[in-house]
Design an enzyme around this catalytic site. Structure first.
Site, PDB file in Angstrom:
ATOM      1  N   HIS A 132       0.733  10.618 -16.065  1.00 35.34           N
ATOM      2  CA  HIS A 132       1.224   9.544 -14.478  1.00 35.34           C
ATOM      3  C   HIS A 132       1.884   8.448 -14.486  1.00 35.34           C
ATOM      4  O   HIS A 132       2.062   8.059 -15.876  1.00 35.34           O
ATOM      5  CB  HIS A 132      -0.213   9.199 -14.015  1.00 35.34           C
ATOM      6  CG  HIS A 132      -0.523   8.339 -14.014  1.00 35.34           C
ATOM      7  ND1 HIS A 132      -0.510   6.982 -15.223  1.00 35.34           N
ATOM      8  CD2 HIS A 132      -1.679   8.250 -15.972  1.00 35.34           C
ATOM      9  CE1 HIS A 132      -0.704   6.187 -15.929  1.00 35.34           C
ATOM     10  NE2 HIS A 132      -2.094   6.974 -16.689  1.00 35.34           N
ATOM     11  N   ARG A 161      -4.145   8.011 -10.080  1.00 37.21           N
ATOM     12  CA  ARG A 161      -2.889   8.046 -10.161  1.00 37.21           C
ATOM     13  C   ARG A 161      -2.735   9.295 -10.917  1.00 37.21           C
ATOM     14  O   ARG A 161      -0.947   9.063 -10.188  1.00 37.21           O
ATOM     15  CB  ARG A 161      -2.850   7.053 -11.615  1.00 37.21           C
ATOM     16  CG  ARG A 161      -3.717   7.626 -12.787  1.00 37.21           C
ATOM     17  CD  ARG A 161      -4.310   6.236 -13.475  1.00 37.21           C
ATOM     18  NE  ARG A 161      -4.861   6.557 -14.639  1.00 37.21           N
ATOM     19  CZ  ARG A 161      -6.371   6.621 -15.047  1.00 37.21           C
ATOM     20  NH1 ARG A 161      -6.991   5.869 -14.332  1.00 37.21           N
ATOM     21  NH2 ARG A 161      -7.029   6.791 -16.012  1.00 37.21           N
ATOM     22  N   GLU A 180      -9.318  11.540 -17.166  1.00 36.58           N
ATOM     23  CA  GLU A 180      -8.926  10.807 -18.620  1.00 36.58           C
ATOM     24  C   GLU A 180     -10.080  10.554 -19.056  1.00 36.58           C
ATOM     25  O   GLU A 180     -11.282  10.951 -17.850  1.00 36.58           O
ATOM     26  CB  GLU A 180      -9.027   9.256 -18.203  1.00 36.58           C
ATOM     27  CG  GLU A 180      -8.159   8.591 -19.002  1.00 36.58           C
ATOM     28  CD  GLU A 180      -7.853   8.890 -20.181  1.00 36.58           C
ATOM     29  OE1 GLU A 180      -7.851   9.379 -21.307  1.00 36.58           O
ATOM     30  OE2 GLU A 180      -6.654   8.287 -20.244  1.00 36.58           O
TER      31      GLU A 180
END
Length: 159
Positions: free
Chosen positions: A18, A67, A91
Site C-alpha cells: 500500500h 490503506r 495484514e
C-alpha cells in the site's frame, strides 16, 4: 516444478505494498488497524497505476484494510477494473502493539521487540496468530487465485 507437457502461457502476478500512510510517517504499527494514505501514498498508488497501464491486467485484488483497498482502487480505476476484496490478504494482527511506536513497545514489553527481530516470521504476538500463519494464508490465497487463471495476469495487493 510444473509437469505439463503442452505449451501453456505463463501467469504474471504483480504485488505491491500500500502507499505511505500517516502511521508509517509517525512510526506506528498498523497491523489490522488502519491509517489513511498520505499525499505521498496517493502519488505512490498513482505511480503504480501508471506503471501497470501498459500491461494487460485481468484483475485487481486487495485486503479489506482501508490503506490497501484505497491503493488498489486507484490502480483499478486507472485500469478500468473493480477491486475484489479478499480477507486472506489482510495484514497480521499486531495485537497490543497495534497503533504503538517502537519506543512505546519497548517501554511496555522490554526485550520483546528485539526477540521479534530475531525471528520475524516465527514470532507470535500475544493472543494473535503469528506472521508465519498470516503469510501462509496469503500464499494459499494467491495460489487459489492464480491456478484457475494460469494464462491471465492479475495485480494483487497483499498488505
Amino acid at each position: 516444478m510444473a509437469r505439463y507437457s503442452g505449451r501453456r502461457p505463463g501467469l504474471t502476478v504483480y504485488l505491491a505494498r500500500h502507499g505511505q500512510t500517516e502511521w508509517n510517517v509517525a512510526g506506528r504499527r498498523q497491523g489490522r488497524l488502519d491509517s489513511p494514505l498520505t499525499d505521498l501514498g496517493l502519488r505512490q498508488a498513482a505511480r503504480n497505476a501508471d506503471l501497470l497501464s501498459t500491461e494487460s491486467i485481468d484483475a485487481v485484488f486487495a485486503s479489506p484494510l482501508g490503506r490497501a483497498h484505497r491503493t488498489a482502487s486507484i490502480i483499478g480505476s486507472a485500469l478500468g477494473l473493480t477491486v475484489e476484496v479478499l480477507d486472506d490478504l489482510a495484514e497480521i494482527d499486531h495485537g497490543s502493539w497495534s497503533g504503538l511506536t517502537s519506543a512505546e513497545i519497548d517501554a511496555g514489553w522490554p526485550g520483546l521487540r528485539a526477540a521479534r527481530e530475531q525471528d520475524k516470521y516465527g514470532f507470535r504476538f500475544p493472543r494473535v496468530r503469528g506472521m508465519r500463519t498470516a503469510t501462509y494464508a496469503q500464499v494459499v490465497c494467491l495460489r487459489r487465485l492464480c491456478e484457475p487463471a494460469c494464462g491471465g495476469r492479475c495485480w494483487c495487493r497483499t498488505r
